[in-house]
Design an enzyme around this catalytic site. Structure first.
Site, PDB file in Angstrom:
ATOM      1  N   ARG A 169       0.831  -1.203   0.000  1.00  0.00           N
ATOM      2  CA  ARG A 169       0.000   0.000   0.000  1.00  0.00           C
ATOM      3  C   ARG A 169       0.869   1.258   0.000  1.00  0.00           C
ATOM      4  O   ARG A 169       0.595   2.220  -0.700  1.00  0.00           O
ATOM      5  CB  ARG A 169      -0.929  -0.015   1.206  1.00  0.00           C
ATOM      6  CG  ARG A 169      -2.250  -0.748   0.982  1.00  0.00           C
ATOM      7  CD  ARG A 169      -2.086  -2.152   0.416  1.00  0.00           C
ATOM      8  NE  ARG A 169      -3.350  -2.846   0.280  1.00  0.00           N
ATOM      9  CZ  ARG A 169      -3.857  -3.640   1.219  1.00  0.00           C
ATOM     10  NH1 ARG A 169      -3.204  -3.854   2.360  1.00  0.00           N
ATOM     11  NH2 ARG A 169      -5.011  -4.247   1.018  1.00  0.00           N
ATOM     12  N   ASP A 198      -0.093  -6.443  -3.684  1.00  0.00           N
ATOM     13  CA  ASP A 198      -1.511  -6.188  -3.418  1.00  0.00           C
ATOM     14  C   ASP A 198      -2.091  -5.415  -4.588  1.00  0.00           C
ATOM     15  O   ASP A 198      -1.379  -5.119  -5.568  1.00  0.00           O
ATOM     16  CB  ASP A 198      -1.706  -5.432  -2.099  1.00  0.00           C
ATOM     17  CG  ASP A 198      -2.945  -5.919  -1.354  1.00  0.00           C
ATOM     18  OD1 ASP A 198      -4.056  -5.735  -1.900  1.00  0.00           O
ATOM     19  OD2 ASP A 198      -2.817  -6.490  -0.262  1.00  0.00           O
ATOM     20  N   HIS A 275      -6.764  -9.615  -4.406  1.00  0.00           N
ATOM     21  CA  HIS A 275      -5.788  -8.533  -4.205  1.00  0.00           C
ATOM     22  C   HIS A 275      -4.731  -8.540  -5.319  1.00  0.00           C
ATOM     23  O   HIS A 275      -3.543  -8.432  -5.075  1.00  0.00           O
ATOM     24  CB  HIS A 275      -5.124  -8.667  -2.831  1.00  0.00           C
ATOM     25  CG  HIS A 275      -6.043  -8.302  -1.694  1.00  0.00           C
ATOM     26  ND1 HIS A 275      -6.394  -7.004  -1.420  1.00  0.00           N
ATOM     27  CD2 HIS A 275      -6.684  -9.081  -0.785  1.00  0.00           C
ATOM     28  CE1 HIS A 275      -7.215  -6.987  -0.370  1.00  0.00           C
ATOM     29  NE2 HIS A 275      -7.412  -8.227   0.019  1.00  0.00           N
ATOM     30  N   GLU A 338     -10.039 -12.318   1.105  1.00  0.00           N
ATOM     31  CA  GLU A 338     -10.851 -11.288   0.450  1.00  0.00           C
ATOM     32  C   GLU A 338     -10.840 -11.421  -1.070  1.00  0.00           C
ATOM     33  O   GLU A 338     -10.464 -10.497  -1.799  1.00  0.00           O
ATOM     34  CB  GLU A 338     -10.356  -9.898   0.894  1.00  0.00           C
ATOM     35  CG  GLU A 338     -10.493  -9.699   2.405  1.00  0.00           C
ATOM     36  CD  GLU A 338      -9.940  -8.373   2.890  1.00  0.00           C
ATOM     37  OE1 GLU A 338     -10.411  -7.877   3.924  1.00  0.00           O
ATOM     38  OE2 GLU A 338      -9.020  -7.830   2.241  1.00  0.00           O
ATOM     39  N   TRP A 404      -6.848 -14.416  11.138  1.00  0.00           N
ATOM     40  CA  TRP A 404      -6.945 -12.967  11.355  1.00  0.00           C
ATOM     41  C   TRP A 404      -8.360 -12.507  11.673  1.00  0.00           C
ATOM     42  O   TRP A 404      -8.550 -11.491  12.347  1.00  0.00           O
ATOM     43  CB  TRP A 404      -6.415 -12.203  10.141  1.00  0.00           C
ATOM     44  CG  TRP A 404      -7.308 -12.177   8.937  1.00  0.00           C
ATOM     45  CD1 TRP A 404      -7.419 -13.130   7.969  1.00  0.00           C
ATOM     46  CD2 TRP A 404      -8.208 -11.121   8.575  1.00  0.00           C
ATOM     47  NE1 TRP A 404      -8.332 -12.746   7.017  1.00  0.00           N
ATOM     48  CE2 TRP A 404      -8.830 -11.511   7.364  1.00  0.00           C
ATOM     49  CE3 TRP A 404      -8.566  -9.893   9.141  1.00  0.00           C
ATOM     50  CZ2 TRP A 404      -9.787 -10.714   6.718  1.00  0.00           C
ATOM     51  CZ3 TRP A 404      -9.506  -9.090   8.505  1.00  0.00           C
ATOM     52  CH2 TRP A 404     -10.106  -9.506   7.300  1.00  0.00           C
ATOM     53  N   TYR A 429      -3.724  -6.241  15.306  1.00  0.00           N
ATOM     54  CA  TYR A 429      -3.614  -5.408  14.107  1.00  0.00           C
ATOM     55  C   TYR A 429      -3.155  -4.017  14.552  1.00  0.00           C
ATOM     56  O   TYR A 429      -3.954  -3.209  15.033  1.00  0.00           O
ATOM     57  CB  TYR A 429      -4.946  -5.338  13.360  1.00  0.00           C
ATOM     58  CG  TYR A 429      -5.061  -6.383  12.260  1.00  0.00           C
ATOM     59  CD1 TYR A 429      -4.569  -7.675  12.455  1.00  0.00           C
ATOM     60  CD2 TYR A 429      -5.653  -6.088  11.043  1.00  0.00           C
ATOM     61  CE1 TYR A 429      -4.667  -8.631  11.456  1.00  0.00           C
ATOM     62  CE2 TYR A 429      -5.760  -7.044  10.034  1.00  0.00           C
ATOM     63  CZ  TYR A 429      -5.249  -8.310  10.252  1.00  0.00           C
ATOM     64  OH  TYR A 429      -5.343  -9.252   9.263  1.00  0.00           O
ATOM     65  N   ASP A 431      -2.356  -1.430  12.947  1.00  0.00           N
ATOM     66  CA  ASP A 431      -2.855  -0.255  12.242  1.00  0.00           C
ATOM     67  C   ASP A 431      -4.148   0.236  12.866  1.00  0.00           C
ATOM     68  O   ASP A 431      -4.667   1.284  12.482  1.00  0.00           O
ATOM     69  CB  ASP A 431      -3.079  -0.572  10.762  1.00  0.00           C
ATOM     70  CG  ASP A 431      -3.776  -1.903  10.567  1.00  0.00           C
ATOM     71  OD1 ASP A 431      -5.007  -1.935  10.643  1.00  0.00           O
ATOM     72  OD2 ASP A 431      -3.083  -2.907  10.365  1.00  0.00           O
ATOM     73  N   TRP A 482      -0.809  -2.911   8.558  1.00  0.00           N
ATOM     74  CA  TRP A 482      -1.238  -2.567   7.203  1.00  0.00           C
ATOM     75  C   TRP A 482      -1.052  -1.063   7.010  1.00  0.00           C
ATOM     76  O   TRP A 482      -1.235  -0.284   7.938  1.00  0.00           O
ATOM     77  CB  TRP A 482      -2.694  -2.970   6.992  1.00  0.00           C
ATOM     78  CG  TRP A 482      -2.925  -4.430   7.203  1.00  0.00           C
ATOM     79  CD1 TRP A 482      -3.441  -5.046   8.304  1.00  0.00           C
ATOM     80  CD2 TRP A 482      -2.619  -5.481   6.280  1.00  0.00           C
ATOM     81  NE1 TRP A 482      -3.486  -6.405   8.125  1.00  0.00           N
ATOM     82  CE2 TRP A 482      -2.986  -6.703   6.889  1.00  0.00           C
ATOM     83  CE3 TRP A 482      -2.068  -5.506   4.994  1.00  0.00           C
ATOM     84  CZ2 TRP A 482      -2.817  -7.933   6.266  1.00  0.00           C
ATOM     85  CZ3 TRP A 482      -1.906  -6.734   4.356  1.00  0.00           C
ATOM     86  CH2 TRP A 482      -2.279  -7.919   4.998  1.00  0.00           C
ATOM     87  N   THR A 483      -0.722  -0.650   5.786  1.00  0.00           N
ATOM     88  CA  THR A 483      -0.239   0.719   5.605  1.00  0.00           C
ATOM     89  C   THR A 483      -1.063   1.570   4.641  1.00  0.00           C
ATOM     90  O   THR A 483      -0.534   2.498   4.025  1.00  0.00           O
ATOM     91  CB  THR A 483       1.234   0.704   5.147  1.00  0.00           C
ATOM     92  OG1 THR A 483       1.328   0.078   3.863  1.00  0.00           O
ATOM     93  CG2 THR A 483       2.118  -0.004   6.150  1.00  0.00           C
ATOM     94  N   GLU A 484      -2.348   1.281   4.512  1.00  0.00           N
ATOM     95  CA  GLU A 484      -3.171   2.164   3.691  1.00  0.00           C
ATOM     96  C   GLU A 484      -2.994   3.626   4.107  1.00  0.00           C
ATOM     97  O   GLU A 484      -2.892   4.520   3.270  1.00  0.00           O
ATOM     98  CB  GLU A 484      -4.650   1.775   3.801  1.00  0.00           C
ATOM     99  CG  GLU A 484      -5.027   0.534   3.017  1.00  0.00           C
ATOM    100  CD  GLU A 484      -4.884  -0.744   3.825  1.00  0.00           C
ATOM    101  OE1 GLU A 484      -5.534  -1.741   3.469  1.00  0.00           O
ATOM    102  OE2 GLU A 484      -4.117  -0.748   4.816  1.00  0.00           O
TER     103      GLU A 484
END
Length: 620
Positions: A169, A198, A275, A338, A404, A429, A431, A482-484
């Protein structure tokens, strides 16, 4: 004569005992070690390091650890020599010996009047002993460096102690990835899960498919603000700035070598079949629905996934062939999460596959897809690991599950005898937010809910729903970042620290031995170490403003405030404004009038001037 001889024998035997065995045992609370060792004893007395320190080391692993100690001691102003002669050494490193545990990650550490002795059965244990020894030293140069007399016997509870960084991300350079690995090593975390691909970017060079790095590695722009709050098309705004990057195979090798010297295994993740929009941007022929596609600029889940065609299998087998040649670790992560099946339901190809393979449910097509990939990986000597969604399509006994979506998937997999890594978003998580106010402007934008330090620390990877026999399938815990919305190294550090220290204790220390209050006391001694490394951790806000900690006396509410950071200030206001360096200093319990609806806010200010976010409470 016989009595005299016996007395001499006893005195001789006593003289051979470690110096610590002849000293008075004292409290260990001031050592501040994280994670908490299995057994630690402290004694009266200190060993003063000379200006010239000699480290003994012979084998490759001993010399590797000696180099780390030499670097650290050099930063403390010491001149260090490495020698093979233990008789000359101030710090003795030893692998093997009759007393060594068979666990390659266990170690023994003794400090007494002769100096420090570190022993282990293998390189990882010796390296962890050195990390503990460094925590007994000061974080920066001082005139005299004294090591407390200790005897520590230690080993981890779990063999998988993991942390994941998403570089897809937002891309982070090799220099920061190495720093990240150092963060893990310092707290005995031994697995680095590298999320490399991703929808929003592909980050690993694959020589057979050059468009993955010329097209898939870049997106045109990124969404501004938290996507989960966007309800209307006009809410979606973009920064207009291209973003991307990738690691060459030479850089990958460089990072792997760096991690190996710190006894960290890197687990690469190559997402499939979902993804994968970035893949379709470069190779649209792998889709079920005609393109064109572009590397995704939105976050979240895309309905566009690769089609399970022979061409797609060839693509991923080619990719994985290059991946497994780079990464020496046992596991390859294939994602598997997902992956909406709308495109597959519409596909004649998928319908033919279901008919041929006698699959009544389209979800089972993903299980068939995964099985083919797993068979390929097994032939390469690797094990498949995937997120818990891969259970829905069916898995083989050799598959490893990373749970998860809570613990349900992990519990199911363990009951079937599959290996499990527990990684529930509810507890691990990183984030997720650290402020109880959602999307607080004083903190980085978050993905999920509120995840305070205490909740991370309280996690137990061994579910009570499993039997002791089934617990053996739980490899250990893993936290994910996670780095969105985590766009810079500074924001990574802010979200990682100090919660990663809580993770280290979840993974290393038996659950029965954990105590949150004790952990906080030890955590306070770690902050100066983080400062010395210029880590921009989240400064914890003052404690004592929780409603259950407020004592009422007559017409007053008494606030007794605390701070985790030694030597820091607490400053407060009573009018609801955010405190700063000019606000009143807290020195004693605050009596606050009741029935005035006063909003009390307080911050911690560290000795180097960093501020916490404000803690606040309204006294009704």
């Amino acid at each position: 004569m016989r009595k005299k001889a016996c007395l001499l024998l006893i005195l001789s035997w006593i003289s051979l005992l470690p110096a610590s065995a002849q000293l008075k045992e004292i409290s260990t609370e001031n050592l501040g070690l994280v994670p908490l060792p299995k057994e630690v004893k402290a004694y009266e007395g200190k060993f003063t390091l000379p200006s010239k320190v000699i480290i003994s080391a012979k084998t490759k692993d001993e010399l590797n650890t000696a180099d780390f100690l030499k670097t650290y001691l050099g930063e403390l102003g010491k001149e260090v020599t490495i020698t093979p002669d233990a008789k000359l050494a101030t710090i003795k490193l030893k692998i093997g010996g009759t007393g060594s545990s068979k666990n390659p990650e266990s170690y023994e550490l003794t400090v007494d009047k002769s100096g420090a002795s570190l022993s282990a059965s293998a390189g990882p244990g010796l390296f962890y002993a050195s990390q503990t020894l460094m925590q007994l030293m000061p974080p920066k140069v001082q005139e005299s460096i004294e090591l407390p007399y200790v005897r520590i016997t230690d080993e981890p509870t779990f063999k998988w102690r993991g942390n994941m960084l998403d570089v897809a991300r937002h891309f982070f350079p090799v220099s920061f990835v190495k720093k990240y690995i150092d963060y893990l090593a310092a707290y005995k975390i031994n697995t680095f899960h590298w999320h490399l691909t991703d929808d929003q970017g592909w980050r690993i060079e694959i020589k057979k498919y050059p468009k993955l790095t010329t097209i898939s590695a870049f997106r045109n722009e990124s969404l501004i603000g938290p996507q989960q709050l966007m309800k209307k098309p006009e809410d979606y705004k973009y920064d207009g700035m291209p973003h991307g990057g990738f690691y060459t195979q030479e850089q990958i090798k460089e990072v792997i070598d760096y991690a190996q010297k710190r006894y960290i295994t890197i687990v690469p993740e190559i997402e499939m079949p979902g993804h994968s929009v970035a893949v379709l941007a470069a190779y649209p022929e792998l889709a079920c629905k005609p393109g064109p596609y572009q590397t995704r600029t939105l976050w979240g889940i895309s309905e566009d996934i690769v089609c399970p065609s022979e061409q797609t299998f060839q693509f991923f087998e080619d990719v994985l062939t290059e991946v497994v040649q780079l990464f020496p670790g046992k596991y390859v992560h294939i994602g598997g999460d997902e992956a909406p099946k709308d495109r597959w339901r519409e596909s004649d190809l998928v319908k033919d596959i279901m008919k041929k393979e006698k699959l009544k449910d389209v979800e089972k097509v993903q299980g068939w897809f995964n099985s083919r990939i797993e068979k390929f990986l097994l032939a390469k000597g690797k094990k498949l690991i995937g997120w818990d969604e891969i259970l829905e399509g069916g898995i083989t006994p050799k598959s490893t599950i990373m749970s998860w979506r809570g613990e349900k998937g992990g519990i199911e997999a363990a009951r079937h005898g599959n290996e499990v890594v527990m990684s529930p978003s509810t507890h691990l998580y990183l984030d997720h937010g650290q402020n109880p106010v959602p999307h607080s402007p004083v903190e980085p934008t978050m993905i999920g809910g509120y995840l305070p330090l205490e909740k991370v620390y309280g996690y137990n990877p061994l579910s009570s729903e499993l039997t002791p026999e089934q617990h053996k399938y739980i490899l250990g815990p893993q936290a994910n970042l996670w780095t969105e919305y985590i766009t810079t190294p500074e924001k990574v550090e802010y979200m990682l620290f100090p919660r990663i220290l809580a993770l280290s204790e979840v993974a290393w220390t038996p659950y029965a031995n954990k105590n949150y209050s004790d952990f906080l006391q030890r955590l306070g001694k770690q902050f100066p170490r983080l400062d010395a490394k210029n880590i921009l951790y989240r400064v914890p806000e003052p404690g004592g403003m929780e409603t259950n900690k407020i004592v009422t006396q007559g017409d007053k509410a008494i606030l007794t405030l605390t701070t985790l950071y030694p030597g820091s200030q607490i400053r407060y206001t009573l009018d609801g404004t955010v405190p700063n360096e000019t606000s009143d200093v807290y020195t004693k319990p605050l009596p606050i009038p009741i029935n005035k609806n006063l909003k009390v806010r307080a911050i911690t200010i560290t000795p180097n001037g960093r501020h916490s976010v404000p803690a606040e409470v309204v006294i009704p």
